[in-house]
Design a protein around this motif. Structure first.
Motif, PDB file in Angstrom:
ATOM      1  N   LYS A 194       0.825  -1.317   0.009  1.00  0.00           N
ATOM      2  CA  LYS A 194      -0.013  -0.159  -0.051  1.00  0.00           C
ATOM      3  C   LYS A 194       0.895   1.166  -0.035  1.00  0.00           C
ATOM      4  O   LYS A 194       0.528   2.199  -0.671  1.00  0.00           O
ATOM      5  CB  LYS A 194      -1.052   0.053   1.271  1.00  0.00           C
ATOM      6  CG  LYS A 194      -1.850  -0.836   1.163  1.00  0.00           C
ATOM      7  CD  LYS A 194      -2.978  -0.584   2.177  1.00  0.00           C
ATOM      8  CE  LYS A 194      -3.722  -1.745   2.544  1.00  0.00           C
ATOM      9  NZ  LYS A 194      -4.482  -1.504   3.918  1.00  0.00           N
ATOM     10  N   SER A 252       0.140   5.142   1.284  1.00  0.00           N
ATOM     11  CA  SER A 252      -0.281   5.061   2.649  1.00  0.00           C
ATOM     12  C   SER A 252      -0.541   3.451   3.054  1.00  0.00           C
ATOM     13  O   SER A 252      -0.778   2.692   2.432  1.00  0.00           O
ATOM     14  CB  SER A 252      -1.536   5.896   3.054  1.00  0.00           C
ATOM     15  OG  SER A 252      -1.796   5.676   4.233  1.00  0.00           O
ATOM     16  N   ALA A 253      -0.061   3.419   4.387  1.00  0.00           N
ATOM     17  CA  ALA A 253      -0.188   2.033   4.741  1.00  0.00           C
ATOM     18  C   ALA A 253      -1.525   1.557   5.553  1.00  0.00           C
ATOM     19  O   ALA A 253      -1.714   0.356   5.604  1.00  0.00           O
ATOM     20  CB  ALA A 253       0.906   1.831   5.927  1.00  0.00           C
ATOM     21  N   GLY A 254      -2.453   2.520   5.837  1.00  0.00           N
ATOM     22  CA  GLY A 254      -3.580   2.266   6.709  1.00  0.00           C
ATOM     23  C   GLY A 254      -3.328   1.477   7.863  1.00  0.00           C
ATOM     24  O   GLY A 254      -2.385   1.699   8.656  1.00  0.00           O
ATOM     25  N   GLY A 258      -2.796  -1.415   8.929  1.00  0.00           N
ATOM     26  CA  GLY A 258      -1.823  -2.122   9.259  1.00  0.00           C
ATOM     27  C   GLY A 258      -0.761  -1.533  10.021  1.00  0.00           C
ATOM     28  O   GLY A 258      -0.132  -2.246  10.795  1.00  0.00           O
ATOM     29  N   ALA A 259      -0.456  -0.340   9.722  1.00  0.00           N
ATOM     30  CA  ALA A 259       0.678   0.312  10.194  1.00  0.00           C
ATOM     31  C   ALA A 259       0.333   0.612  11.777  1.00  0.00           C
ATOM     32  O   ALA A 259       1.146   0.643  12.788  1.00  0.00           O
ATOM     33  CB  ALA A 259       0.915   1.831   9.680  1.00  0.00           C
TER      34      ALA A 259
END
Lengths: 276, 201
Positions: A162, A168-170, A172-173
């Motif tokens: 992503k 942007s990692a969303g 999950g980050a």
């Protein structure tokens, strides 16, 4: 397998530069075209030049959802064979979360220097079997592959993708960030040691592994450096090692007198302590 | 360590840290939101799909127009499963995602336009003649017809002032028309397949 995300980065850059639409079939000219991208996926699921690899946890989840395909079993075979032979090596050598554990250990020692108190809660490692069971039950009941939402290699794989594709990692980050804080402040490598569902699978599979850390007693000075460096509360110094050993080799590397070695046991030829 | 000293440098770095963290975790932002999201082509029927999708991201990774999105800020049932938001970016029917899917959640489909027309059914078209510029007389637009991979079949123009007509049985639901529609609240929408309108496989 660790290089796969890097390959994608190159692939993506090549793509956005307009080099070609299918870099790994067109770009690498010498290789035969497979009609599909030659490399894709993170550790959770990898396609590499026609070879399909699947995390054993993914296979278990798919089976728990009450359906079956031989390709799911076949995809997990390489990982299962490697873990049965090499032990829980995936955790120490392949899993991208190992980098986060390293970072949280560095943060722990930094905080110790600054005088900030951190805790090292010892949750029983068998808790991970409970997590695995709950996730597989949840998969069976809901019919949804929920394990991938709580398994760091899968989460990091998606988050990396992503970041590369969408910047942007969303969520999950957030998950990985929370685990980092847990590992830093509450329990050293706590998630890997006591909660990781995939780790539970590898823990079970690694029981017959013939590759072990062995101590050559006469050379050992009982300095304890190996016990301190271990993330998984193993004790090479007192020969107390169990299936949690991830064969990362840090104890072997840190030993000042070379008393430790990763040894292939069996066949009766190697005596303990013999270097491989 | 003293925590009481919040000088300018520390406040600024805290703000910067918060900003970068939120940028990292904000998730994807679609350019134009759509009421409904579609599954990529070749997806198993709802229910079967969720049971087979291991959320590995490989379909999104190989998607040339990057139309397959993974949103983690959804309920666990749908979090980080592949979606296409055609109003944002539509599917170009390349079938790359169906070639890499490791579990068959997206069934493999050959890249042949005739076959794709028969097999793929991502959604069905719904035209609002009130909002459509050609129909409400505010324009002379036929972008949906121009971008359609199956033009003159799924979309036809008729009348002396050409107006688009959609034919759901011939439409694969790629959403290129929805992406192209210049109306803010798109006149043409691709609606997800409900249980009733599920395509026969």
């Amino acid at each position: 397998m660790l290089l796969v995300p890097l390959l994608h980065l190159i692939q993506n850059v090549a793509d956005s530069a307009g080099v070609t639409t299918s870099p790994w079939t067109g770009w690498v000219r010498g290789l035969p075209s497979l009609g599909r991208p030659a490399a894709s996926g993170a550790p959770w699921s990898v396609g590499l030049y026609g070879l399909e690899l699947l995390d054993p946890l993914a296979t278990l989840g798919l089976l728990a959802a009450r359906s079956f395909s031989w390709s799911w079993l076949l995809g997990a075979v390489p990982a299962v064979v490697l873990v049965v032979f090499l032990g829980r090596y995936f955790c120490g050598w392949i899993c991208p979360y190992a980098l986060v554990v390293g970072a949280s250990n560095a943060a722990r020692s930094l905080l110790a220097k600054l005088g900030v108190r951190t805790y090292d809660l010892k949750v029983p490692p068998a808790t991970a079997y409970g997590v695995l069971l709950i996730l597989l039950l949840a998969t069976a009941v809901t019919g949804q592959q929920v394990a991938s939402l709580f398994y760091p290699p899968a989460v990091i794989g998606r988050a990396l993708g992503k970041v590369i594709l969408f910047g942007s990692a969303g969520a999950g980050a957030v998950f990985i960030g929370a685990l980092f804080l847990f590992d830093t402040f509450v329990s050293r490598a706590g998630f890997c040691r006591s909660f990781c569902p995939g780790g539970a699978v590898f823990r079970l599979l690694s029981i017959p592994s013939p590759v072990k850390v062995v101590r050559h007693a006469p050379a050992c000075t009982n300095c304890g450096a190996c016990d301190v460096v271990c993330n998984f509360a193993q004790s090479p110094m007192t020969d107390r090692l169990d299936q949690d050993c991830e064969r990362c080799g840090k104890c072997v590397a840190v030993c000042p007198t070379d008393a430790l070695g990763l040894v292939l046991i069996g066949g009766g030829k190697k005596s303990p302590g013999a270097r491989t | 360590m003293k925590w009481g000293k919040w000088d300018r440098r520390r406040v600024l770095s805290a703000v910067l840290g918060l900003f970068s963290f939120s940028a990292l975790t904000a998730g994807l932002r679609v350019r134009r939101a759509s009421a409904e999201w579609l599954r990529p082509p070749g997806a198993l029927p709802p229910g079967d799909f969720e049971a087979a999708c291991i959320r590995c991201f490989r379909c999104a990774e190989v998607c040339p127009p990057q139309c397959i999105r993974f949103d983690a800020w959804l309920p666990p049932a749908e979090a980080d499963t592949p979606f296409v938001v055609p109003a944002d970016r539509a599917c170009t029917l390349c079938m790359a995602c169906t070639e890499v899917c490791p579990t068959g959640a997206l069934g493999r489909i050959e890249r042949q336009p005739d076959l794709i027309a028969l097999v793929v059914k991502m959604g069905h078209p719904e035209l609002s003649k009130d909002r459509c510029l050609a129909w409400n007389g505010k324009g002379n637009c036929h972008l949906c017809h121009d971008v359609c991979p199956y033009r003159n079949q799924a979309v036809t123009l008729s009348g002396d002032r050409p107006r688009p007509e959609f034919h759901p049985s011939l439409c694969v639901g790629c959403g290129l028309c929805e992406e192209a529609c210049p109306v803010d609240d798109q006149a043409i929408r691709i609606r997800p397949l409900s249980e009733k309108t599920k395509a026969p496989s």
